[in-house]
Design an enzyme around this catalytic site. Structure first.
Site, mmCIF file in Angstrom:
data_model
loop_
_atom_site.group_PDB
_atom_site.id
_atom_site.type_symbol
_atom_site.label_atom_id
_atom_site.label_comp_id
_atom_site.label_asym_id
_atom_site.label_seq_id
_atom_site.Cartn_x
_atom_site.Cartn_y
_atom_site.Cartn_z
ATOM 1 N N HIS A 161 -9.058 53.383 57.515
ATOM 2 C CA HIS A 161 -9.008 54.768 57.028
ATOM 3 C C HIS A 161 -8.397 54.796 55.624
ATOM 4 C CE1 HIS A 161 -7.935 58.990 56.667
ATOM 5 N NE2 HIS A 161 -8.891 59.200 57.563
ATOM 6 N N GLU A 189 -16.521 58.047 54.219
ATOM 7 C CA GLU A 189 -15.545 59.085 53.911
ATOM 8 C C GLU A 189 -15.193 59.051 52.426
ATOM 9 O OE1 GLU A 189 -13.371 60.506 57.571
ATOM 10 O OE2 GLU A 189 -12.230 58.784 56.886
ATOM 11 N N GLU A 192 -6.309 56.648 54.287
ATOM 12 C CA GLU A 192 -4.849 56.837 54.233
ATOM 13 C C GLU A 192 -4.129 55.521 54.499
ATOM 14 O OE1 GLU A 192 -4.728 60.124 56.980
ATOM 15 O OE2 GLU A 192 -5.714 61.374 55.486
ATOM 16 N N GLY A 216 -9.127 65.771 53.678
ATOM 17 C CA GLY A 216 -7.949 66.634 53.732
ATOM 18 C C GLY A 216 -7.797 67.539 52.523
ATOM 19 N N ASN A 265 -9.893 62.530 64.319
ATOM 20 C CA ASN A 265 -8.791 61.667 63.867
ATOM 21 C C ASN A 265 -7.570 62.571 63.753
ATOM 22 O OD1 ASN A 265 -6.980 59.970 62.616
ATOM 23 N ND2 ASN A 265 -7.969 60.091 60.607
ATOM 24 N N SER A 299 -13.399 66.709 55.296
ATOM 25 C CA SER A 299 -13.377 68.170 55.410
ATOM 26 C C SER A 299 -14.605 68.725 56.136
ATOM 27 C CB SER A 299 -13.207 68.823 54.034
ATOM 28 O OG SER A 299 -11.990 68.400 53.430
ATOM 29 N N LYS A 320 -4.561 61.804 63.126
ATOM 30 C CA LYS A 320 -3.534 61.338 62.167
ATOM 31 C C LYS A 320 -2.152 61.401 62.841
ATOM 32 C CE LYS A 320 -6.564 63.096 58.622
ATOM 33 N NZ LYS A 320 -6.818 63.187 57.212
HETATM 34 C C1 PEP Z 1 -10.228 62.034 58.228
HETATM 35 O O1 PEP Z 1 -9.043 62.012 58.493
HETATM 36 O O2 PEP Z 1 -10.912 61.032 58.442
HETATM 37 C C2 PEP Z 1 -10.810 63.249 57.666
HETATM 38 C C3 PEP Z 1 -12.076 63.263 57.372
HETATM 39 O O3 PEP Z 1 -9.952 64.312 57.479
HETATM 40 P P1 PEP Z 1 -10.376 65.817 57.122
HETATM 41 O O4 PEP Z 1 -11.498 66.190 58.066
HETATM 42 O O5 PEP Z 1 -9.151 66.617 57.361
HETATM 43 O O6 PEP Z 1 -10.835 65.820 55.711
#
Ligand code: PEP
Length: 252
Positions: free
Chosen positions: A95, A167, A97, A173, A9, A213, A11
């Protein structure tokens, strides 16, 4: 055997020129690593470039969001038909975000999922608890409720084109990762919820990713868990070497 899917992803990162360079570099690095599906979900303006750069490789391209209406007065939005006509295969929906900064609710996530499926897209449906919910001990209830609301009205046949990305919001992040045990347990709760809605066969078949992460250092352990069928990767999907290492962990 469930399909393992490693999805990036991006972003709001990468221009079309950077997209072309990235995929041209990544393609030979992941060539032949076919024990998992490899997907890059990229900003709307990068999709056409990404599809062209990934042609003939084992990299599939997705979008990061989709609107639920077929067309109309929704300034700035992109429809499922627009995505599918240019060859987009996947789309991320829900997501955290989008939920946190753009007012997405389980209702709109459900509508977007239905619109994407109707247009023939494969959906990566994101859900997960926030830190306060984990600390309050209500993670299982939260993810079960999200699963039910986000999938409301979706048939068992349509479910074949849905991947769930578990998630935990506190891990996205932040550099914090759920322990492999936490990831396994909560993906298991989601699978049980799917079983209650669609039956055991559908629950056994559905791909449930972990996201939060995931990186080249922790991927192997997370992916070794029985209920974790891949990863949705943010930060580490922006570096070809780190993303390749995760794909390799899924192929081990
Ligand atoms: C994501 O954007 O879905 C995500 C898991 O980000 P990160 O791996 O940076 O935590």
């Amino acid at each position: 055997m469930r399909k393992i899917v490693i999805a990036g992803n991006w972003k709001m990162n990468m221009t079309p020129a950077q997209t072309k360079k990235f995929i041209t570099e990544l393609a030979p690095m992941v060539a032949g690593l076919d024990k998992c599906d490899i997907v890059l979900c990229v900003p709307f303006v990068d999709i056409a470039t990404a599809i062209e750069a990934a042609a003939g490789t084992n990299i599939k391209i997705g979008a990061e969001n989709v609107h639920f209406a077929e067309s109309g007065a929704y300034t700035g939005e992109i429809s499922a038909a627009m995505l599918s006509e240019i060859g987009t295969e996947y789309v991320i929906v829900g997501h955290s975000e989008r939920r946190q900064y753009f007012g997405e609710t389980d209702t709109t996530v459900n509508l977007r999922t239905k619109a994407a499926l109707a247009a023939g897209l494969k959906v990566i449906l994101c859900l997960g608890e926030v830190k306060e919910e984990r600390l309050a001990g209500i993670t299982d209830e939260v993810v079960a409720m999200q699963t039910k609301l986000d999938l409301a009205g979706i048939s068992v046949e349509e479910l074949k084109n849905v991947i769930i990305a578990y998630e935990p919001v506190w891990a996205i992040g932040t550099g914090l990762t759920a322990t492999p045990e936490q990831a396994d347990e909560t993906c298991g709760v989601i699978r049980k919820t799917i079983a209650s809605l669609y039956g055991d066969e559908a629950a056994e078949a559905i791909t449930i990713q972990y996201g939060g992460s995931m990186n080249d250092q922790n991927a192997a352990e997370l992916l070794s868990k029985v209920n974790v069928d891949g990863g949705l990767i943010g930060g580490a999907s922006l570096k070809t070497d780190k993303f390749t290492a995760i794909v390799k962990a899924a192929n081990a």
